[in-house]
Enzyme design. Structure first.
Site, PDB file in Angstrom:
ATOM      1  N   ASP A 130       0.834  -1.204   0.000  1.00  0.00           N
ATOM      2  CA  ASP A 130       0.000   0.000   0.000  1.00  0.00           C
ATOM      3  C   ASP A 130       0.867   1.252   0.000  1.00  0.00           C
ATOM      4  O   ASP A 130       1.999   1.240   0.499  1.00  0.00           O
ATOM      5  CB  ASP A 130      -0.896   0.035   1.237  1.00  0.00           C
ATOM      6  CG  ASP A 130      -2.137  -0.831   1.087  1.00  0.00           C
ATOM      7  OD1 ASP A 130      -2.420  -1.266  -0.043  1.00  0.00           O
ATOM      8  OD2 ASP A 130      -2.811  -1.074   2.097  1.00  0.00           O
ATOM      9  N   ARG A 180      -0.719  -0.778  -8.721  1.00  0.00           N
ATOM     10  CA  ARG A 180      -2.152  -0.599  -8.481  1.00  0.00           C
ATOM     11  C   ARG A 180      -2.404   0.904  -8.462  1.00  0.00           C
ATOM     12  O   ARG A 180      -1.967   1.606  -7.553  1.00  0.00           O
ATOM     13  CB  ARG A 180      -2.562  -1.200  -7.141  1.00  0.00           C
ATOM     14  CG  ARG A 180      -4.040  -0.935  -6.769  1.00  0.00           C
ATOM     15  CD  ARG A 180      -4.266  -0.919  -5.267  1.00  0.00           C
ATOM     16  NE  ARG A 180      -3.920  -2.168  -4.647  1.00  0.00           N
ATOM     17  CZ  ARG A 180      -3.701  -2.312  -3.335  1.00  0.00           C
ATOM     18  NH1 ARG A 180      -3.766  -1.264  -2.532  1.00  0.00           N
ATOM     19  NH2 ARG A 180      -3.384  -3.480  -2.838  1.00  0.00           N
TER      20      ARG A 180
END
Length: 303
Positions: A130, A180
């Protein structure tokens, strides 16, 4: 307005205590968070798999304050990777470097990251990293570069709203990074991030095109149908089929869209948060949909 409400709500210890004790608030939260235990997250992943949808297991919590907290997080991630493999699930694990001690002991964070990557590789479970608030971006990119040559390469979340992102991706281009692409869910100052919806949308589209040209196996984390349509068109222009990129959505949101995309042959993966630290995650994520955030806050306060 949403960001100001978010900043206040996510940082309110009083509201967090009320939410933890309020059965109505907990029921509302359960729509967007799989539960507080790994077992609940695994059950959610299995249910999604039965519909042809992959999972991303995310242990909630960030910014640990000591190495003991980081070690506990590592153990949880290792258990998640082992359980995914044991059950034969189509699922990845998504880790936050601040949860591994990034702001406490960087060397320990690197060791913890390597430990998780080794365990996940042995289990055959992909890893996603992340991206957190803008103060941690430079160090997160540095740590990513240190592990990007590994096989399989972890996937890195990149926030389209940050002004620096195009240059960051250009610097990563030699690595053919697995990315992502998300809009960004943190309330950032104007000097760090684009603020207007049109600006963010334009940058997201530009970066989507860039990923098809310079990245590997791109993933697009968005519920914005305009951006999803753009990614699909960009894939066609780049000569990629629907199975050569991924669309990632949040647990409990737009289930109709999840099934529609699967029916069209797209790879879909749903981000499955779990753990006791659900309140900050929930308020931050639901700020993207103010109606949901207001609904939740009314449930918490009883108003």
């Amino acid at each position: 307005m949403a960001n100001r409400l978010l900043t206040w709500a996510a940082g309110s210890s009083q509201l967090q205590r009320q939410a933890a004790k309020n059965p109505v608030a907990r029921r509302v939260a359960h729509r967007f968070v799989a539960g507080e235990t790994l077992e609940e997250a695994l059950a959610a992943a299995q249910h999604l798999n039965s519909d042809g949808i992959g999972g991303i297991l995310d242990l909630l919590g960030e910014g640990v304050t000591d190495t003991a907290g980081a070690t506990h997080a590592v153990e949880q991630y290792e258990a998640a990777a082992d359980a995914i493999a044991a059950r034969g699930l189509d699922a990845t694990i998504s880790i936050k470097l601040s949860q591994l001690g990034q702001t406490v002991d960087r060397d320990a964070c690197r060791t913890n990251l390597t430990r998780i990557l080794d365990r996940a590789k042995a289990a055959g479970v992909p890893v996603e990293i992340d991206m957190e608030d803008s103060t941690l971006v430079s160090d997160t990119l540095s740590l990513y570069r240190e592990v990007a040559a590994r096989e399989p390469q972890p996937r890195l979340a990149i926030q389209a709203a940050l002004r620096r992102t195009p240059l960051d991706l250009e610097a990563l281009a030699p690595l053919k990074p697995r990315v992502r692409l998300v809009k960004g869910a943190y309330a950032e100052p104007v000097e760090a991030a684009l603020q207007g919806k049109q600006e963010i949308t334009a940058q997201y589209k530009f970066l989507s095109d860039w990923l098809f040209e310079h990245g590997s196996d791109p993933a697009f984390g968005t519920h914005d149908t305009e951006l999803i349509h753009h990614a699909r068109r960009a894939a066609v222009q780049a000569g990629r089929g629907p199975g050569e990129f991924e669309i990632q959505l949040l647990y409990g949101i737009r289930r109709d869209l999840q099934h529609e995309l699967v029916s069209r042959g797209h790879r879909v993966r749903v981000y499955i948060p779990f753990g006791s630290a659900w309140y900050p995650y929930l308020t931050r994520r639901m700020a993207e949909r103010p109606a949901n955030l207001l609904f939740f806050l009314r449930a918490v306060t009883g108003k």
